[in-house]
Structure formats: structure tokens, C-alpha cells
Design an enzyme around this catalytic site. Sequence first.
Site, PDB file in Angstrom:
ATOM      1  N   LYS A 121      54.174  46.434  47.934  1.00 51.06           N
ATOM      2  CA  LYS A 121      53.151  45.523  47.386  1.00 51.06           C
ATOM      3  C   LYS A 121      52.447  46.156  46.191  1.00 51.06           C
ATOM      4  O   LYS A 121      52.260  45.513  45.150  1.00 51.06           O
ATOM      5  CB  LYS A 121      52.129  45.175  48.467  1.00 51.06           C
ATOM      6  CG  LYS A 121      51.132  44.129  47.992  1.00 51.06           C
ATOM      7  CD  LYS A 121      49.894  44.064  48.845  1.00 51.06           C
ATOM      8  CE  LYS A 121      48.729  43.627  47.998  1.00 51.06           C
ATOM      9  NZ  LYS A 121      47.455  44.127  48.442  1.00 51.06           N
ATOM     10  N   ASP A 139      49.664  39.460  49.516  1.00 50.64           N
ATOM     11  CA  ASP A 139      48.526  40.015  50.247  1.00 50.64           C
ATOM     12  C   ASP A 139      48.197  39.075  51.404  1.00 50.64           C
ATOM     13  O   ASP A 139      48.915  38.113  51.659  1.00 50.64           O
ATOM     14  CB  ASP A 139      47.331  40.220  49.307  1.00 50.64           C
ATOM     15  CG  ASP A 139      46.644  38.901  48.948  1.00 50.64           C
ATOM     16  OD1 ASP A 139      47.272  37.822  49.112  1.00 50.64           O
ATOM     17  OD2 ASP A 139      45.480  38.940  48.511  1.00 50.64           O
TER      18      ASP A 139
END
Length: 219
Positions: A121, A139
Site C-alpha cells: 500500500k 486503505d
Amino acid sequence: MTKKEQVNFVINTLYKLYPEIPIPLDHKDPYTLLIAVLMSAQSTDVRVNKITPLLFEKADNPYDMVKLTVEEIRDIIKPVGLSPMKSKGIHGLSEILIEKHNGEVPQSFEALEALPAVGHKTASVVMSQAFGVPAFPVDTHIHRLMYRWNLSSGKNVVQTEKDAKRLFPKELWNDLHLQIIWYGREYSPARGWDLEKDIITKTIGRKSVINEYYKNKKS
């Protein structure tokens, strides 16, 4: 609505609401963005934006960062949480950037993910926001909304990212992941959610999620 129509509805609504897309984490270059994203794990952007100026005042590049000890970094970033792991990661990746990358942040997923404390990420955020490479960092907001909108199974973030990349046009990924985050915060939060204000979920939302919402409202 067909799946394609649902996707188009999401895209059009988000572009109407967020024609200008602010970047959530304050930074001035790829290195400060990398550090800010690393610090944001299990913390809030607001908290990170309060602490990064204190850290960057002392060190806003890898050469100055390695002059600080891990303990000094940890003392500064303590308020963002997970400071023992994050301070080691910040110091360690700064050393590697100097040794292997001439002090520059590398522009590939592989090289970024090889750095300490940098996961997929974090690498995706840096690739998309610092270098403009199409990526879809997922997220908690994106994971929640893709499930609420019946565009992903909610099984895990890996699946959510796959589904987002499959459904949305590649050239929009870098805008959309940010637009969804802002939408999630403003209209479709995890707590204190008002479905009446959440036009996207209200229009295309997963039936079970909407039913559950009304059931909880009655009780």
C-alpha cells in the site's frame, strides 16, 4: 443498473464532488511522502501532518535522517503510534536509499517494497502520488466503500484492489483512490454514518448493508 452503469455512476459522482483532489499527507518530494505514508499506518493523516514538520525540521532527506539515532526518531514520532517499528523502518530505509539508490526514492514497486517497513500500500501511494504511475492503494475507507457499493466481496484488501483495478479505467486510478477516501470520510464513514447523505451507497449499495443500516436504526 448494470455493473458498468454502477461504476460510471460512482466515477461521475466523485468527479462532481471532488473536481480538485487534495493530497491528504503534507510533503514536498518523494522522500517526505514516503516517510509520511509509512508513518500513517494505523494512524490518522491529521496526526501525521502534525508530527512530520517536527521530524522534517531535523531531517527531510535520507542523509540527515541517518545522522539521527533510531531513538531520536522514535521520540519525535511517538504520537503517531507503532513508533518502535516505524522509527527503525525510517532509519533503515534511509540507509538503503543512500547505499543503493544515490539517496533517491526508487520509482518501482519492487524496489520500494524491498525497503524496510514499506508494504504494497505504501509503495502504491508513492508510485501514484509522487511519480504519477497508475496504482490503486487500498486503505480502510476504500475497502469499506467497495464492499458497501457491492463492487467487491470485502474478503481482504488484496481482493478489493484487484476488483477496483478491474472495474475502474486505469487512467482514473490515481484520482479515484483519493476521491473515494475523501468521500468515505465525508459521506460514508464507519461510525456515525448517515445513509441519507450517502448518495452513492443509497443508489447502488449492497442490499444486505442497506437492510442492516435500517434495522440498526430502528433498534
